[in-house]
Design a protein around this motif. Structure first.
Motif: not given
Length: 330
Positions: A59-61, A65-66, A129-135
């Motif tokens: 949930m960090t990313g 992003m939120g 958003l993509f990078l945070y999703a796979i962080s």
């Protein structure tokens, strides 16, 4: 053996300088000024690993992003009135609706035809958003790496190879491509991993290295006018600089660590998201003269850039200190 976390003050200075470079590029005063974007993504990867390697969750990313999305929504609404897409005959209503949906869902970076619509700079958020999703998996895998320096070399080889391929076969698709920017992001993580394992402490040598990096950057920037530079043109230099300035032992680092840079860095994202829209607005107020002259062009750009800078900084301050605080309370 991991070192204790510390505040990397000089990196605030780097972020501010990169943001200033983007503004100068968009305002017409810095030719070949796309290089700060590479530094932004490397910095993001570095800080994600350095600050979250021991506490990152799935949930960090999402949480990060939120915090960014409300600003994106506001700038999207502003862009509708600044961009005036309905006044351009080349855009159909179907195109504008599709572009708007992609913009609001932050998927525009995956579709080059729609990437720079509305608030064009939001492509950065789309990639982020993509990078945070796979962080989460990226940080997990980076923690398992034993020799990050080898992975750094491999990533730089891939980046440079893709740049050469792009230069030979044409097309600027790399600049905003999420998978390409993932390489910058992971490279930043590897630099953070290397930094944690081996902190360099010789301040006398650091002075020489930092000054050398500044000189090399100036030379490399001048060379960019002689060669067709690509998104990864500065990757090797930025990799070394990120590591050295994270250590922060030299005189240049001490300058970048001044409190004013930390203060400005706190508003850099908000400034980044609004400044091009403000520049667009003032370009409508000061249209291009019918007869071109170098002096006239410079004077026009000064008239545009100074009020744009002031309004963008004011907007960033208001959003950060008023709107964002109110959202947290609600």
């Amino acid at each position: 053996m991991l070192i204790n976390k510390k505040r990397l003050s000089a990196l605030d200075g780097l972020r501010v300088l990169a943001t200033a470079g983007i503004f100068l590029f968009h305002s017409g005063f810095l030719p070949h000024g796309t290089f700060p974007v590479t530094l932004f993504f490397m910095l993001s990867g570095f800080m994600m690993y350095y600050t979250k390697y021991d506490k990152i969750t799935m949930m960090t990313g999402v949480r990060k992003m939120g915090k960014m999305y409300p600003l994106h929504l506001i700038t999207f609404i502003i862009s509708i009135f600044v961009w005036h897409p309905w006044m351009n005959s080349k855009y159909t209503m179907a195109y504008l609706i599709k572009a708007g949906v992609m913009h609001l869902t932050l998927t525009q970076a995956w579709f080059p035809e729609y990437t720079y619509t509305y608030n064009g700079l939001a492509w950065y958020l789309s990639v982020t958003l993509f990078l945070y999703a796979i962080s989460f998996p990226l940080v997990f895998l980076t923690k398992k790496v034993k020799k990050p320096i080898l992975w750094m070399i491999l990533l730089l080889f891939i980046i440079i190879s893709l740049d050469m391929y792009s230069k030979i076969y044409g097309g600027g698709y790399l600049y905003s491509n999420p998978f390409y920017r993932m390489l910058d992001y992971v490279l930043g993580m590897m630099i953070a991993k290397q930094f944690q394992q081996h902190e360099f402490t010789d301040s006398k040598k650091a002075d020489k290295i930092e000054m050398g990096l500044v000189i090399i950057f100036i030379i490399q920037y001048i060379m960019s006018f002689l060669v067709d530079d690509t998104p990864g043109y500065y990757s090797v230099l930025f990799s070394i600089a990120l590591y050295i300035f994270a250590i922060g032992r030299g005189r240049v680092s001490r300058i970048l660590s001044y409190p004013v840079f930390h203060t400005l860095a706190c508003y850099s994202f908000e400034f980044y998201m609004i400044h091009e829209l403000v520049l667009r607005g003032f370009r409508r107020v000061f249209p291009e003269p019918e007869v071109f002259s170098k002096v006239g062009y410079i004077m026009r750009e000064i008239k545009i850039s100074i009020p744009s800078l002031i309004i963008s900084m004011l907007y960033a301050w208001v959003y950060k200190n008023c709107l964002e605080s109110r959202m947290r309370l609600n």
